[in-house]
Design an enzyme around this catalytic site. Structure first.
Site, short mmCIF file in Angstrom:
data_model
loop_
_atom_site.label_atom_id
_atom_site.label_comp_id
_atom_site.label_asym_id
_atom_site.label_seq_id
_atom_site.Cartn_x
_atom_site.Cartn_y
_atom_site.Cartn_z
N ASP A 1 132.85 34.38 39.26
CA ASP A 1 132.33 32.96 38.88
C ASP A 1 131.92 32.73 38.05
O ASP A 1 131.74 33.63 36.96
CB ASP A 1 130.56 33.29 40.18
N SER A 2 131.42 31.45 37.54
CA SER A 2 130.70 30.99 35.98
C SER A 2 129.08 31.82 36.36
O SER A 2 128.32 31.63 34.36
CB SER A 2 130.24 29.58 36.39
N CYS B 1 134.16 31.06 42.78
CA CYS B 1 133.61 29.82 41.74
C CYS B 1 134.34 28.44 42.21
O CYS B 1 135.98 28.36 41.82
CB CYS B 1 134.10 29.57 40.15
N GLU C 1 120.69 27.98 39.56
CA GLU C 1 120.06 29.57 38.44
C GLU C 1 119.18 29.46 37.53
O GLU C 1 118.65 30.19 36.84
CB GLU C 1 120.91 28.84 36.99
N CYS D 1 130.09 24.91 46.44
CA CYS D 1 129.31 25.55 45.12
C CYS D 1 129.13 26.65 46.00
O CYS D 1 127.74 27.00 46.29
CB CYS D 1 128.85 24.24 44.88
N HIS E 1 127.27 28.39 44.38
CA HIS E 1 125.40 29.11 43.82
C HIS E 1 124.77 27.69 45.23
O HIS E 1 123.45 27.98 45.04
CB HIS E 1 124.95 27.77 43.08
N1 DGL Z 1 129.26 28.74 41.30
C1 DGL Z 1 130.09 27.39 40.50
C2 DGL Z 1 131.44 26.15 42.05
O1 DGL Z 1 131.32 26.99 42.85
C3 DGL Z 1 129.71 25.82 40.19
C4 DGL Z 1 128.56 26.31 39.41
C5 DGL Z 1 128.71 26.11 37.91
O2 DGL Z 1 129.07 24.80 37.44
O3 DGL Z 1 129.70 26.69 36.58
O4 DGL Z 1 131.61 25.45 41.29
#
Ligand code: DGL
Length: 281
Positions: A19-20, A82, A162, A197, A199
């Site tokens: 993931d990011s 991600c 985050e 997403c 997150h």
């Molecule tokens: N976790 C990433 C996703 O599922 C998004 C977070 C980011 O913008 O890096 O899209």
């Protein structure tokens, strides 16, 4: 080494998860619950987060670099935890890593949404890039052609998550700001909200409070875990039951201290900085 012993050795390799940032830990949590005998190696590209506001070219480049590192570490399969990278770069990742299987989270998330909805009126919240690319909307419509899908970019949700701000008045205010017009009023509104997403699941208590009990809130974590089990079985990569693993390796491209502090919230158990290896892509 014979072909059979090479195959047996591959079954013992970890599953790569990427993931990011720490958001993909919500997926890792479901993967470890569903497949407790597997080893996992997670990479969060925290130095370059967020991906969701970047161009498709940058997201593709970052995702390919992250996948290359996990391949060098010998993963037997890659879960792109991600949504943004799954939406933008899944085909490139699959082509680059072949024959290592690559699994994204958009298709499993769309499947979860289509199971949950009764009316077919579905809202997707995601990053700007995921919304702009339309992959989630398309994946839902492939399964349910009559579905009415509204997608909304909620980039501040990533920042809140985050920061470890998962609940409370600030989070609720942001949820109201993003979602009130979709769910208020007399017009028929969505009966299902997809957290598109990885997150966003940590914000689900606040989102639930704002939307009330009538709206189904789904994410891609559990359906991704089910899809991973199928992929491992089909590829003959499932770890043998007599050699259980259960280890989790954590890699990040920035600050082990921050990753541990916030990542523990996402993974659902405390992490120490010493648990996190900082790597350079
Ligand atoms: N976790 C990433 C996703 O599922 C998004 C977070 C980011 O913008 O890096 O899209």
């Amino acid at each position: 080494m014979t072909v059979k012993s090479a195959r047996d050795a591959r079954t013992l390799a970890p599953v790569g998860v990427f993931d990011s940032g720490v958001g993909g830990l919500t997926v890792l949590r479901a993967l470890t619950a569903a497949l407790p005998d597997e080893d996992f190696l997670y990479l969060g590209d925290t130095a370059r987060l967020p991906y969701g506001t970047k161009s498709p070219e940058s997201i593709r480049r970052y995702a390919l670099q992250a996948a290359a590192l996990l391949r060098e570490r010998g993963v037997k399969c890659l879960v792109v935890a991600c949504t943004t990278a799954s939406a933008v770069a899944l085909d490139d990742l699959a082509a680059e890593l072949a024959p290592v299987p690559v699994l994204g989270v958009v298709e499993p998330g769309a499947a979860a949404a289509c199971v949950a909805t009764r009316s077919g009126n579905i809202a997707v919240v995601a990053t700007e890039s995921t919304v702009r690319g339309g992959a989630y909307q398309a994946a839902i419509r492939r399964r349910r052609p009559q579905a009415q899908v509204t997608a909304r970019a909620c980039p501040l949700f990533v920042a809140l998550a985050e920061e470890g701000w998962t609940d409370g008045p600030v989070v609720e205010a942001v949820v109201h700001r993003y979602l009130d017009d979709l769910f208020a009023g007399d017009a028929p509104h969505p009966d299902t909200l997809v957290l598109g997403c990885t997150h966003f699941p940590v914000l689900s208590a606040a989102i639930r409070r704002v939307l009330g009990a009538q709206v189904a809130i789904v994410d891609s974590a559990e359906t991704t875990a089910a899809a991973l089990a199928v992929v491992l079985d089909q590829a003959g990569l499932r770890r043998p039951a007599d050699q259980p693993g259960g280890r989790i390796g954590l890699l990040a491209t920035d600050s082990a201290e921050r990753f541990a502090r916030v990542g523990g919230i996402f993974l659902g158990r405390p992490l120490q900085p010493a648990d996190v290896e900082v790597v350079d892509l």
